[in-house]
Design an enzyme around this catalytic site. Sequence first.
Site, PDB file in Angstrom:
ATOM      1  N   PHE A  99       0.841  -1.192   0.000  1.00  0.00           N
ATOM      2  CA  PHE A  99       0.000   0.000   0.000  1.00  0.00           C
ATOM      3  C   PHE A  99       0.888   1.258   0.000  1.00  0.00           C
ATOM      4  CE2 PHE A  99      -2.803   3.177   1.894  1.00  0.00           C
ATOM      5  CZ  PHE A  99      -3.964   2.967   1.176  1.00  0.00           C
TER       6      PHE A  99
ATOM      7  N   ASP B 118       1.233  -4.965   8.364  1.00  0.00           N
ATOM      8  CA  ASP B 118       0.084  -4.077   8.164  1.00  0.00           C
ATOM      9  C   ASP B 118      -1.150  -4.972   8.061  1.00  0.00           C
ATOM     10  OD1 ASP B 118      -1.976  -2.552   7.036  1.00  0.00           O
ATOM     11  OD2 ASP B 118      -0.613  -1.309   5.858  1.00  0.00           O
TER      12      ASP B 118
ATOM     13  N   TYR C 292     -11.468   1.511  10.550  1.00  0.00           N
ATOM     14  CA  TYR C 292     -12.642   2.042   9.835  1.00  0.00           C
ATOM     15  C   TYR C 292     -13.115   1.140   8.706  1.00  0.00           C
ATOM     16  CZ  TYR C 292      -8.566   4.036   7.409  1.00  0.00           C
ATOM     17  OH  TYR C 292      -7.349   4.203   6.806  1.00  0.00           O
ATOM     18  N   LYS C 293     -12.429   0.015   8.496  1.00  0.00           N
ATOM     19  CA  LYS C 293     -12.873  -0.906   7.441  1.00  0.00           C
ATOM     20  C   LYS C 293     -13.787  -1.960   8.072  1.00  0.00           C
ATOM     21  CE  LYS C 293      -8.418  -0.541   4.912  1.00  0.00           C
ATOM     22  NZ  LYS C 293      -8.577   0.725   4.291  1.00  0.00           N
TER      23      LYS C 293
ATOM     24  N   ARG D  13     -12.920  -3.487  -7.198  1.00  0.00           N
ATOM     25  CA  ARG D  13     -12.764  -4.230  -5.954  1.00  0.00           C
ATOM     26  C   ARG D  13     -14.125  -4.352  -5.266  1.00  0.00           C
ATOM     27  NH1 ARG D  13      -8.690  -1.952  -1.364  1.00  0.00           N
ATOM     28  NH2 ARG D  13     -10.482  -0.664  -0.944  1.00  0.00           N
TER      29      ARG D  13
END
Length: 406
Positions: free
Chosen positions: A131, A208, A233-234, A382
């Site tokens: 990322f 991560d 927050y996911k 996605r």
Amino acid sequence: MTADVSAERAGRLDAADELAPFRARFVPIADPGVVAYLDGNSLGRPLLATAERLQEVVAQEWGSRLIRSWDEHWLTLPGRIGDHLGRVALGAAPGQAIVADSTSVCLYKTIRAAVALRPGRDEIVTDTANFPTDRFLVESIAAELGLTVRWIDADPWDGFGAEQVAEAVGERTAAVVLSHVDYRSAAIADLAGITRLVHERGALAVWDLCHSVGSIPVELDAAEADFAVGCTYKFLNAGPGAPAFLYVAARHQDAFAQPITGWMGAADTFGMAAHYEPAPGIRRALSGTPPVLGMVGVQEGVALLAEAGITRVRAKAVALGRWVLDLADAWLVPLGFTIASPREDDRRGGHVTVRHPDAERLSARLIEHGVIIDFRRPDGIRLGLSPLTTGFTEVRDAMARIRELA
Ligand SMILES: Cc1ncc(COP(=O)(O)O)c(C=O)c1O
């Protein structure tokens, strides 16, 4: 043999779904134009309990108890939520996880601390498909400390393999920074095996967990992980900009020296000492005042996950992934789409990515037509699968819309 992708099958899958009742625990989507929300792996939907607790915290803890709430509730919240998260989702014994900052800041702190624990070693290893925030931080830390970045040349979709890590990590490696679940393809890395390999070469690993926490079980203690970070927050539904977490294995804590030495990580926060003395234990990972309102969402998200159980969440994520693959094979592959996520259940995390040459334009059209997905450069769509909110009929409706608009 082609799979049954009928509406009846979707209905049967929904009817048999043990987690379906959890959907009622979320704020209903008031916008009638939303056909399917397949972006919970970027921003999870809000819990009704979070909306209620926020009002209560503002009215009571903040509005009525005022500053006394720091001592009564708030100062210990980062560690208490960290312990709960550790138990529910990270396979971490108490005292090793804490809620703080953003993932980027937590990464900065842990990578710096990891490098400081390996003096004399001058390389940081990461992969080219990691990322952006991870890659950018590795580069800036290397520049700051005069280290070299050793890049693993990863396939943008398949990610990296353990053999590539084995080739890159050597006696000069201080730290290895990798993602557990690939943000593009959802490919799962072998966290335990790679950690073992990194240790055999005397280096430390920083994982991560942004795309794994709350979606697939993580066993940090069992894997003898060193450090990990992740966002809330996911799949933890904590809300936009909710704080992240970091994990520091107990055996590293006494020597854990992170660079943002603020008063909240100091031994005596209110001692107003002349010089910084780190707090014992995981609290030394903190820097400044914890974001109390943001932590409310984390607390509620973790509590809901505890109720649902990460094993059931993972089982449904696998079933949703298979369902997407069945639908994609039946409807999208004949239209020129390819599958960019692993087909093996145990190698695929909580989303499925399909590729199409016209993906960018198609993604915009899908969002206009109520199918909320993520476009990932250069040509990936996605499809995020959040077991506590995503339904099988919802997924089928989304796939039908993709077929129609492609
Ligand atoms: C894999 C991964 N790492 C790091 C981040 C950055 O997190 P933050 O914005 O909390 O710093 C994200 C954000 O989506 C991510 O998906």
